[in-house]
Design an enzyme around this catalytic site. Structure first.
Site, PDB file in Angstrom:
ATOM      1  N   SER A 192       1.047  -3.299   3.051  1.00 17.67           N
ATOM      2  CA  SER A 192       0.425  -3.602   4.336  1.00 17.67           C
ATOM      3  C   SER A 192       1.490  -4.147   5.277  1.00 17.67           C
ATOM      4  O   SER A 192       2.645  -4.339   4.883  1.00 17.67           O
ATOM      5  CB  SER A 192      -0.682  -4.639   4.144  1.00 17.67           C
ATOM      6  OG  SER A 192      -0.095  -5.903   3.944  1.00 17.67           O
ATOM      7  N   LYS A 193       1.055  -4.435   6.482  1.00 19.59           N
ATOM      8  CA  LYS A 193       1.977  -4.931   7.515  1.00 19.59           C
ATOM      9  C   LYS A 193       2.754  -6.165   7.054  1.00 19.59           C
ATOM     10  O   LYS A 193       3.863  -6.411   7.496  1.00 19.59           O
ATOM     11  CB  LYS A 193       1.170  -5.305   8.773  1.00 19.59           C
ATOM     12  CG  LYS A 193       0.667  -4.098   9.537  1.00 19.59           C
ATOM     13  CD  LYS A 193       1.195  -4.149  10.957  1.00 19.59           C
ATOM     14  CE  LYS A 193       1.268  -2.836  11.665  1.00 19.59           C
ATOM     15  NZ  LYS A 193       0.322  -1.819  11.363  1.00 19.59           N
ATOM     16  N   ARG A 194       2.133  -6.949   6.152  1.00 23.90           N
ATOM     17  CA  ARG A 194       2.818  -8.146   5.645  1.00 23.90           C
ATOM     18  C   ARG A 194       4.166  -7.792   5.031  1.00 23.90           C
ATOM     19  O   ARG A 194       5.082  -8.587   4.967  1.00 23.90           O
ATOM     20  CB  ARG A 194       1.977  -8.820   4.552  1.00 23.90           C
ATOM     21  CG  ARG A 194       0.879  -9.690   5.056  1.00 23.90           C
ATOM     22  CD  ARG A 194       0.129 -10.313   3.888  1.00 23.90           C
ATOM     23  NE  ARG A 194      -0.373  -9.284   2.963  1.00 23.90           N
ATOM     24  CZ  ARG A 194       0.015  -9.156   1.716  1.00 23.90           C
ATOM     25  NH1 ARG A 194       0.908  -9.954   1.208  1.00 23.90           N
ATOM     26  NH2 ARG A 194      -0.499  -8.204   0.945  1.00 23.90           N
ATOM     27  N   HIS A 195       4.265  -6.567   4.526  1.00 25.05           N
ATOM     28  CA  HIS A 195       5.508  -6.161   3.857  1.00 25.05           C
ATOM     29  C   HIS A 195       6.535  -5.584   4.825  1.00 25.05           C
ATOM     30  O   HIS A 195       7.601  -5.160   4.404  1.00 25.05           O
ATOM     31  CB  HIS A 195       5.199  -5.106   2.787  1.00 25.05           C
ATOM     32  CG  HIS A 195       4.280  -5.595   1.712  1.00 25.05           C
ATOM     33  ND1 HIS A 195       2.959  -5.229   1.638  1.00 25.05           N
ATOM     34  CD2 HIS A 195       4.497  -6.451   0.698  1.00 25.05           C
ATOM     35  CE1 HIS A 195       2.407  -5.825   0.593  1.00 25.05           C
ATOM     36  NE2 HIS A 195       3.311  -6.564   0.011  1.00 25.05           N
ATOM     37  N   GLY A 196       6.194  -5.529   6.114  1.00 24.24           N
ATOM     38  CA  GLY A 196       7.126  -4.930   7.080  1.00 24.24           C
ATOM     39  C   GLY A 196       6.482  -3.693   7.674  1.00 24.24           C
ATOM     40  O   GLY A 196       5.253  -3.539   7.621  1.00 24.24           O
TER      41      GLY A 196
END
Ligand code: GLU
Length: 498
Positions: free
Chosen positions: A261-265
């Protein structure tokens, strides 16, 4: 028979790396076997779909070079199919299923359905406290039991009605090409809606109607669609169409093993394009996310992937997205990219930094390519050429203050650099060998280590403590610029006159 496959994104978001990988597997499979790759934009959810998202998906696919083979054509390449233009065909299929008795009209209102669901939940809650699970309630088929007269009277009254599929008894099995045999008991599948009472086809209806009409032979898609598959197989059978083979591709996880997800970049493919990744590298990286050639090869060109690909090589386990691995692939593909081609691809990054000049592809091309050759081994992304090599392309040097403090603000450095400047100015030829000989001679004459003078000279002419080999840098900067920078550096070191 050559396969026909499709990528069927819903344009409710960007082209996520997971979607891109699904597209890639379909494309590789089609290209490997001389089949057809269809692109179908599933834009039936008008509220959640947008033109921007469609453009983003098409840009991402084009960037990766995933060209599709069919679709309406007005000159140029074909457009994709748009599902929203096919709703009448889907409706016709639903009506056909009603006529043949495989589906039926359902006049239940949402309120009625909700009341029944709530009642069932209450009853279950009373029987087994804590065991309430609303999804456990399944449609009770009350409309399936309507008599012909009851249906006629409701039709006469113009009651809104959906069309539901009559799920037959028995087990639905399929042999997934990734996961092996999978089966679902019909008793656990509700009579699902094909056409809503507002006339809007559901995903299950649209997808099967289109896949049948487009003669799709293999459905390669994300794992999250496994539970839809038995319903779709039942629909294929009901319309007398051949059931395609299914290959459900596992999820992509972040390095922490949670769903990517966006949390990972960045998760959108076009974002990686913007960040200076090469499409060749992304292509190679995505192909190996959950697929393996069966040996330890990792570096592939597009053609070698086409030659090696098979659906059997897709692993049943979730794949982990490792950004460092992507950087490694990018570096490897950068190294392999012809420098002339690299020069062309760098234009956008250079323009973004205000460093582009058309002469780099014209009269200064030889110089530009030589600089790129020098910078290539250290570059991981296209932007690195701008960041690490900016001093080649602009005379406004940004001095790294730590590098200045360490290598320039030491006793005697200003004089050493002045001596070096004089020695370099006196050289007949200004190439790596002669600048090196000159620097070493100056160091020896002044009793300093050559390494210290090299560091100081590097900071003076590049502003940075790390660069490609100093003597190659000097030669490519040229005598005049080197002189100007050595002078500028000594100005930087002299206390400003008060
Ligand atoms: N449009 C669906 C999605 O984006 C894909 C449908 C399918 O592949 O069957 O999830």
């Amino acid at each position: 028979m050559a396969p026909r496959v499709r990528f069927a994104p819903s344009p409710t978001g960007h082209l996520h790396v997971g979607g891109a990988r699904t597209a890639l597997f379909n494309w590789l499979f089609a290209r490997r076997l001389g089949g057809v790759f269809v692109l179908r934009i599933e834009d039936t959810d008008a509220e959640r779909s947008s033109e921007d998202m469609i453009d983003g998906i098409l840009d991402g696919l084009r960037w990766l070079g995933l060209d599709w083979d069919e679709g309406p054509k007005v000159g140029g390449p074909c457009a994709p199919y748009f599902q929203s233009g096919r709703l009448d065909r889907h409706r016709a299929m639903a009506e056909q299923l009603v006529r043949q008795g495989s589906a039926y009209y359902c006049y239940c209102t949402n309120d009625t359905l909700k009341a029944k669901r709530d009642a069932a939940q209450r009853a279950r809650g009373a029987a087994a406290p804590g065991a309430s699970d609303p999804s456990a309630w399944r449609y009770d088929r009350s409309c399936c039991a309507l008599t012909a007269e009851e249906i006629i009277s409701r039709e006469r009254d113009g009651l809104p009605r959906a069309i539901r599929f009559r799920v037959p008894e028995g087990t639905t099995r399929f042999d997934d090409l990734v996961h092996g045999p999978i089966e679902f008991d019909g008793a656990n599948i509700e009579d699902f809606v094909l056409l809503r009472s507002d006339g809007h086809p559901t995903y299950q209806l649209s997808v099967v109607s289109d896949d049948v009409e487009m003669k799709i032979t293999h459905v390669v898609r994300g794992d999250d669609h496994i539970s839809n598959t038995p319903k779709q197989i039942l629909l294929y059978r009901a319309v007398g169409a051949e059931v395609p083979r299914f290959a459900h591709v596992p999820l992509i996880l972040g390095p922490d093993k949670k769903r990517l997800s966006k949390r990972h970049g960045a998760t959108s493919v076009t974002e990686y394009a913007r960040q200076g990744y090469l499409p060749e590298a992304m292509f190679n990286f995505l192909a190996l996310l959950g697929w393996s050639p069966g040996d330890d090869r990792e570096l592939f060109t597009r053609d070698s992937l086409v030659a090696a690909f098979s659906l059997e090589g897709i692993s049943g386990g979730n794949a982990v997205f490792n950004p460092e691995k992507l950087d490694w692939f990018n570096q490897q593909h950068l190294m392999r990219l012809a420098t002339g081609e690299l020069a062309v691809r760098l234009k956008t990054s250079f323009e973004g930094a205000g460093l582009w000049s058309d002469s780099y592809l014209a009269d200064r091309r030889a110089w530009f390519l030589a600089v790129l050759e020098l910078l290539k081994p250290r570059a991981k992304r296209l932007d690195d050429f701008v960041v690490q090599g900016g001093f080649f392309f602009s005379d406004t040097i940004e001095y790294d203050s730590a590098a200045v403090d360490t290598h320039l603000r030491a006793a005697g450095v200003e004089d050493h650099l002045a001596a070096l400047d004089a020695a370099l100015t006196a050289l007949e030829t200004f190439d790596p060998a002669s600048t090196e000989a000159a620097l070493r001679a100056v160091a020896e004459a002044r009793g300093v280590k050559a390494a210290s003078l090299i560091h100081a000279a590097r900071v003076a002419v590049t502003g940075r403590s790390a660069s490609p080999g100093l003597f190659e840098v000097l030669a490519l900067l040229g005598r005049a610029r080197v002189h100007a920078r050595l002078v500028a550096a000594s100005r930087l070191l002299s206390p400003s006159p008060s």
